[in-house]
Design a protein around this motif. Structure first.
Motif, PDB file in Angstrom:
ATOM      1  N   GLU A 120      -4.271  23.840 -48.458  1.00  9.74           N
ATOM      2  CA  GLU A 120      -5.357  23.693 -47.562  1.00  9.74           C
ATOM      3  C   GLU A 120      -6.112  22.060 -47.586  1.00  9.74           C
ATOM      4  OE1 GLU A 120      -7.402  23.780 -44.021  1.00  9.74           O
ATOM      5  OE2 GLU A 120      -5.919  25.394 -44.622  1.00  9.74           O
ATOM      6  N   TYR A 121      -6.217  21.785 -48.768  1.00  7.91           N
ATOM      7  CA  TYR A 121      -6.954  20.416 -48.894  1.00  7.91           C
ATOM      8  C   TYR A 121      -5.768  19.213 -48.363  1.00  7.91           C
ATOM      9  CZ  TYR A 121     -11.062  21.480 -51.561  1.00  7.91           C
ATOM     10  OH  TYR A 121     -12.626  22.016 -52.056  1.00  7.91           O
ATOM     11  N   ARG A 122      -4.514  19.605 -48.766  1.00  8.72           N
ATOM     12  CA  ARG A 122      -3.494  18.621 -48.518  1.00  8.72           C
ATOM     13  C   ARG A 122      -3.516  18.587 -47.004  1.00  8.72           C
ATOM     14  NH1 ARG A 122      -1.955  14.400 -49.494  1.00  8.72           N
ATOM     15  NH2 ARG A 122      -2.219  14.705 -51.534  1.00  8.72           N
ATOM     16  N   PHE A 128      -6.705  15.326 -40.943  1.00  3.14           N
ATOM     17  CA  PHE A 128      -7.753  15.219 -40.111  1.00  3.14           C
ATOM     18  C   PHE A 128      -8.444  13.674 -40.895  1.00  3.14           C
ATOM     19  CE2 PHE A 128      -7.097  19.698 -40.111  1.00  3.14           C
ATOM     20  CZ  PHE A 128      -7.179  19.906 -38.531  1.00  3.14           C
ATOM     21  N   ILE A 129      -8.323  13.840 -42.095  1.00  5.33           N
ATOM     22  CA  ILE A 129      -9.276  12.713 -42.713  1.00  5.33           C
ATOM     23  C   ILE A 129      -8.356  11.494 -42.743  1.00  5.33           C
ATOM     24  CG2 ILE A 129      -9.939  11.804 -45.037  1.00  5.33           C
ATOM     25  CD1 ILE A 129     -10.622  14.873 -45.944  1.00  5.33           C
ATOM     26  N   ASN A 130      -7.432  11.275 -43.462  1.00  8.26           N
ATOM     27  CA  ASN A 130      -6.519  10.083 -43.318  1.00  8.26           C
ATOM     28  C   ASN A 130      -6.391   9.478 -41.796  1.00  8.26           C
ATOM     29  OD1 ASN A 130      -6.333   9.852 -45.903  1.00  8.26           O
ATOM     30  ND2 ASN A 130      -4.260  10.525 -46.192  1.00  8.26           N
ATOM     31  N   PRO A 131      -5.915  10.037 -40.987  1.00  3.76           N
ATOM     32  CA  PRO A 131      -5.508   9.544 -39.498  1.00  3.76           C
ATOM     33  C   PRO A 131      -6.870   9.157 -39.005  1.00  3.76           C
ATOM     34  CG  PRO A 131      -4.676  11.802 -39.446  1.00  3.76           C
ATOM     35  CD  PRO A 131      -5.458  11.625 -40.648  1.00  3.76           C
ATOM     36  N   LYS A 152     -16.358  15.180 -34.200  1.00  3.94           N
ATOM     37  CA  LYS A 152     -14.852  15.191 -33.434  1.00  3.94           C
ATOM     38  C   LYS A 152     -14.346  16.445 -33.697  1.00  3.94           C
ATOM     39  CE  LYS A 152     -13.970  10.206 -33.342  1.00  3.94           C
ATOM     40  NZ  LYS A 152     -13.382   9.099 -34.090  1.00  3.94           N
ATOM     41  N   LEU A 153     -14.534  17.184 -34.724  1.00  6.15           N
ATOM     42  CA  LEU A 153     -14.039  18.251 -35.076  1.00  6.15           C
ATOM     43  C   LEU A 153     -14.834  19.622 -34.674  1.00  6.15           C
ATOM     44  CD1 LEU A 153     -12.460  17.614 -38.752  1.00  6.15           C
ATOM     45  CD2 LEU A 153     -11.198  17.676 -36.399  1.00  6.15           C
TER      46      LEU A 153
END
Length: 161
Positions: A120-122, A128-131, A152-153
């Motif tokens: 789930e973290y990966r 979500f985070i990197n993009p 945004k989420l």
């Protein structure tokens, strides 16, 4: 050398090596003439026993008065304890959010979380985070950037949290 003017800067000849011409009006303000013909305004100062030099702007982008004013501002910052060249260097060396996420994943998640939590973290990092913020420098990252991502989420409340 006399006070730097637009006419003087444009009349300086290109040589087979880079060289500097310094202004008489503002100590530490000058122009660098490169072999390529490019002319850039420079600021030079001493800090910690070392001479530091930084480019301000290319000739023609701003007026010489604006470049001189920017030099005065930078030298004022130096006089109040700042070190603009070191600050630029630190900013360049700063990690991106994506690198920090990888470090967190390897040092914390892989060591302390169950396999399902690891997945789930990966997934959160990759989708979500990197993009959204992966290319941001950590030192430039602000609370409002997190709030924007959270907003945004909003259609995925569990994921947003």
């Amino acid at each position: 050398m006399p006070k730097l003017t637009k006419r003087l800067v444009e009349s300086l000849t290109v040589e087979n090596r880079d060289y500097f011409v310094w202004d008489d009006e503002v100590k530490g303000f000058g122009v660098r003439i490169m072999r390529s013909g490019t002319r850039t305004y420079q600021v030079q100062y001493r800090k910690g026993g070392r001479t530091r030099r930084a480019s301000i702007v290319r000739h023609g982008t701003v007026t010489i008065q604006q470049a001189r004013q920017r030099t005065k501002e930078l030298l004022g910052h130096v006089a109040s304890g700042g070190n603009p060249v070191e600050e630029i260097s630190q900013h360049r060396r700063a990690s991106a959010v994506a690198a920090l996420c990888e470090r967190f994943f390897e040092a914390h998640v892989l060591e302390r979380c169950k396999p399902s939590t690891q997945r789930e973290y990966r997934r959160s990092i990759d989708f979500f985070i990197n993009p959204a913020i992966g290319t941001f420098k950590v030192i430039d990252f602000e609370r409002r950037d997190i709030a924007d991502l959270h907003h945004k989420l909003r259609d995925k409340p569990y994921q947003a949290n």
